[in-house]
Design an enzyme around this catalytic site. Structure first.
Site, short mmCIF file in Angstrom:
data_model
loop_
_atom_site.label_atom_id
_atom_site.label_comp_id
_atom_site.label_asym_id
_atom_site.label_seq_id
_atom_site.Cartn_x
_atom_site.Cartn_y
_atom_site.Cartn_z
N LYS A 239 0.82 -1.21 0.00
CA LYS A 239 0.00 0.00 0.00
C LYS A 239 0.85 1.26 0.00
O LYS A 239 0.66 2.16 -0.83
CB LYS A 239 -0.93 -0.02 1.21
CG LYS A 239 -1.74 1.25 1.42
CD LYS A 239 -2.69 1.50 0.26
CE LYS A 239 -3.29 2.87 0.29
NZ LYS A 239 -4.51 3.00 0.98
N CYS A 295 -4.63 10.69 1.92
CA CYS A 295 -3.71 9.56 1.80
C CYS A 295 -2.31 9.94 1.36
O CYS A 295 -1.36 9.79 2.15
CB CYS A 295 -4.28 8.53 0.83
SG CYS A 295 -5.79 7.80 1.44
N ARG A 372 -9.47 17.51 3.12
CA ARG A 372 -8.30 17.19 3.94
C ARG A 372 -7.02 17.39 3.12
O ARG A 372 -6.90 16.90 2.02
CB ARG A 372 -8.40 15.75 4.47
CG ARG A 372 -9.43 15.63 5.59
CD ARG A 372 -9.61 14.20 6.02
NE ARG A 372 -10.23 13.39 4.99
CZ ARG A 372 -10.43 12.08 5.10
NH1 ARG A 372 -10.03 11.44 6.17
NH2 ARG A 372 -11.01 11.40 4.13
C1 UDX Z 1 -5.13 7.85 -3.49
C2 UDX Z 1 -4.71 6.63 -4.31
O1 UDX Z 1 -4.92 6.88 -5.70
C3 UDX Z 1 -5.50 5.42 -3.85
O2 UDX Z 1 -5.09 4.27 -4.56
C4 UDX Z 1 -5.27 5.22 -2.37
O3 UDX Z 1 -6.03 4.14 -1.89
C5 UDX Z 1 -5.62 6.47 -1.59
O4 UDX Z 1 -4.92 7.59 -2.12
P1 UDX Z 1 -7.19 9.55 -3.52
O5 UDX Z 1 -6.59 10.20 -2.32
O6 UDX Z 1 -8.66 9.30 -3.54
O7 UDX Z 1 -6.49 8.13 -3.76
O8 UDX Z 1 -6.85 10.49 -4.74
P2 UDX Z 1 -6.12 10.40 -6.16
O9 UDX Z 1 -7.10 10.31 -7.23
O10 UDX Z 1 -5.03 9.42 -6.14
O11 UDX Z 1 -5.50 11.88 -6.22
C6 UDX Z 1 -4.60 12.35 -5.21
C7 UDX Z 1 -4.18 13.76 -5.48
O12 UDX Z 1 -3.28 13.81 -6.57
C8 UDX Z 1 -5.32 14.73 -5.81
O13 UDX Z 1 -5.11 15.93 -5.09
C9 UDX Z 1 -5.18 14.94 -7.30
O14 UDX Z 1 -5.65 16.20 -7.71
C10 UDX Z 1 -3.68 14.82 -7.48
N1 UDX Z 1 -3.25 14.42 -8.83
C11 UDX Z 1 -3.61 13.20 -9.32
C12 UDX Z 1 -2.46 15.27 -9.60
O15 UDX Z 1 -2.12 16.38 -9.16
N2 UDX Z 1 -2.05 14.87 -10.84
C13 UDX Z 1 -2.39 13.66 -11.36
O16 UDX Z 1 -1.97 13.38 -12.48
C14 UDX Z 1 -3.20 12.80 -10.58
#
Ligand code: UDX
Length: 478
Positions: A239, A295, A372
């Site tokens: 993870k 996360c 968050r």
């Molecule tokens: C993440 C992981 O993807 C997931 O597998 C894990 O279980 C929990 O953490 P999540 O926090 O829901 O999930 O968001 P995610 O879609 O991964 O995006 C995280 C952050 O990265 C967001 O703030 C998003 O805007 C940013 N991001 C994502 C970017 O800035 N650029 C990208 O290309 C992708």
């Protein structure tokens, strides 16, 4: 079905075991009904399991029991109400009830960053395992789902050894989750892989039976769900390693954005061009304000803290850079604002007093109400400190954002936010903002200046409508 085992020998699916309760399928409990636990509880009930969700938070349990999901997640409300009505899904605040009901207990509590450093706070893991273990009277499997430092599963075994009756022979397993907010239902019902960290055939068999609904659904849809069966430490590391990789990928492209800014290149084209290489891939390569949420930021910090404890801090030193690159993008928006508004950048940052800034977006990503560690809100805080008058609008995150930042202004609609603004900052790529008509908005503002913090607007359309446009890692339009 692809199953890989530590010994490298492919395994056949295990015999379906009779659960300790004697029920036909294992009865499942989920401890902690936050984002993770509530989504899992609801989706596993949808797959036909008898499910009990537990939390110490009585108002939250009352909400769920009355059919209301306490956060925004597409599709979840409907599944909650359907499964409550069917009687497969219930919620409780009683450990006794959980212990009496369940065969497999999933620990889904939060592991936030500790107040005194980078490490993860395991208080909720400890209290939920202790609360449950001391009430167990028959054999059961306790499965960790929360994101934890490697070594936690062994520690959970020790706690159980101290609190559960020895004759119950309670066992532990670890099965991390990978759900993304906004896609959580899909990610639980149709995961791209499942990890089982186990020590015994019984634990493997019970975990398999608890996920049979996922495998059966995959079979009816002619899909495969690969299973990786591993030891505890590997399962726990999967993870954090996955999240560290994703964070690194985002910070990599944001580092390229910094270089592009200095060199006059365009990071959106660069990302497209390198992403065509299948070894690199184009996903998670969107340059902008960087990552936030519950996360990625805390997980890469906790991972560094744990590596330090294990004596291999150097191996993860790059994650510190990943974090710094990510933080610098937030400051970049303030710099761009000062440039666009023609205010000098002094030693204490720019002075933007007397100016009105509309901020579109408060959540850490679209299709969520979660603020968050939101990059958007972090920028709002910085802009507020410059003396500017800030008006924030977000389609779903308003009440959470107002609770977090009561000192800034909030607008009820997009048009209210931009009315009279000297600058518009788009900080979360909601569809409502991507589809907004720049000509109509131009009529409402005081100055047609826009910062596209997520590179999500069509630059040429905005420029044609007369806007002074700035993206992240992109040259000024001609
Ligand atoms: C993440 C992981 O993807 C997931 O597998 C894990 O279980 C929990 O953490 P999540 O926090 O829901 O999930 O968001 P995610 O879609 O991964 O995006 C995280 C952050 O990265 C967001 O703030 C998003 O805007 C940013 N991001 C994502 C970017 O800035 N650029 C990208 O290309 C992708």
């Amino acid at each position: 079905m692809t199953i890989s085992f530590p010994g490298a020998q492919p395994l056949t699916p295990p015999e379906l075991l009779t659960p300790p309760s004697g029920a036909g399928r294992p009865r499942l409990t989920f401890l902690g009904t936050g984002y993770l636990g509530a989504t899992y509880a609801i989706c596993f009930a949808e797959m036909g399991y008898e499910v009990l969700g537990f939390d110490v938070d009585e108002p939250k349990i009352a909400k769920l029991a009355s059919g209301e999901v306490p956060f925004h997640e597409p599709g979840l409300d409907e599944l909650l109400r359907k499964n409550l009505a069917h009687g497969r899904l219930r919620f409780t605040t009683s450990y006794d009830e959980v212990a009496e009901f369940g065969d497999v207990h999933f620990i889904c509590v939060g592991t936030p960053q500790r107040a005194d450093g980078l490490a993860a706070d395991l208080t909720y893991v400890e209290s939920s395992v202790t609360g449950l273990a001391s009430r167990l009277t028959r054999k059961a499997l306790i499965v960790g789902k929360s994101t934890v430092p490697v070594g936690t599963a062994e520690w959970v075994e020790e706690i159980i050894g101290r609190h559960a009756p020895a004759e119950a022979e309670v066992e532990v397993a670890w099965s991390p989750e990978f759900l993304q907010e906004g896609f959580a239902v899909e990610d639980v019902l149709r995961p791209n892989r499942i990890i089982f960290g186990v020590k015994s055939d019984w634990a493997y068999g019970m975990l398999y039976a608890s996920h049979k609904g996922v495998f059966d659904l995959a079979q009816t849809e002619d899909r495969e769900v690969p299973i990786v069966v591993a030891d505890f430490a590997t399962a726990e590391l999967v993870k954090v390693a996955a999240n560290a990789f994703l964070a690194t990928k985002i910070s990599f492209i944001n580092a390229m954005a910094e270089v592009c800014e200095a060199a006059g290149a365009d990071v959106t084209q660069l990302a497209r061009a390198i992403g065509y290489d299948p070894r690199i891939g184009n996903r998670f390569l969107r340059a902008g304000l960087g990552f936030g949420g519950a996360c990625l930021p805390k997980d890469i910090r906790a991972f560094q803290a744990r590596a330090q404890e294990l004596g291999v801090g150097e191996a993860l030193r790059f994650l510190h850079e990943v974090d710094l690159i990510n933080q610098r993008r937030r400051q970049r928006v303030v710099q761009l604002a000062a440039e666009l508004l023609d205010r000098p950048n002094g030693p204490a940052g720019p002075d933007l007093s007397g100016l009105r800034i509309a901020v579109l977006g408060a959540t850490f990503k679209p299709n969520s109400d979660d603020v968050r560690d939101s990059p958007a809100l972090s920028v709002v805080r910085k802009l507020h400190r410059t003396g500017a008058s800030v008006a924030v609008y977000d389609p779903e995150g308003m009440s959470n954002a107002e609770r977090e930042l009561p000192e800034v202004g909030f607008a009820k609609t997009l048009t209210d936010a931009v009315a009279g603004a000297d600058l518009v900052c788009v900080l979360t790529e909601w569809e409502e903002f991507r589809n907004a008509d720049p000509s109509a908005l131009a009529e409402l503002v005081n100055g047609k200046r826009v910062i596209d913090g997520r590179n999500c607007l069509d630059q040429s359309v905005w420029v044609r409508a007369g806007w002074d446009y700035r993206g992240m890692g992109r040259p000024e339009p001609m």
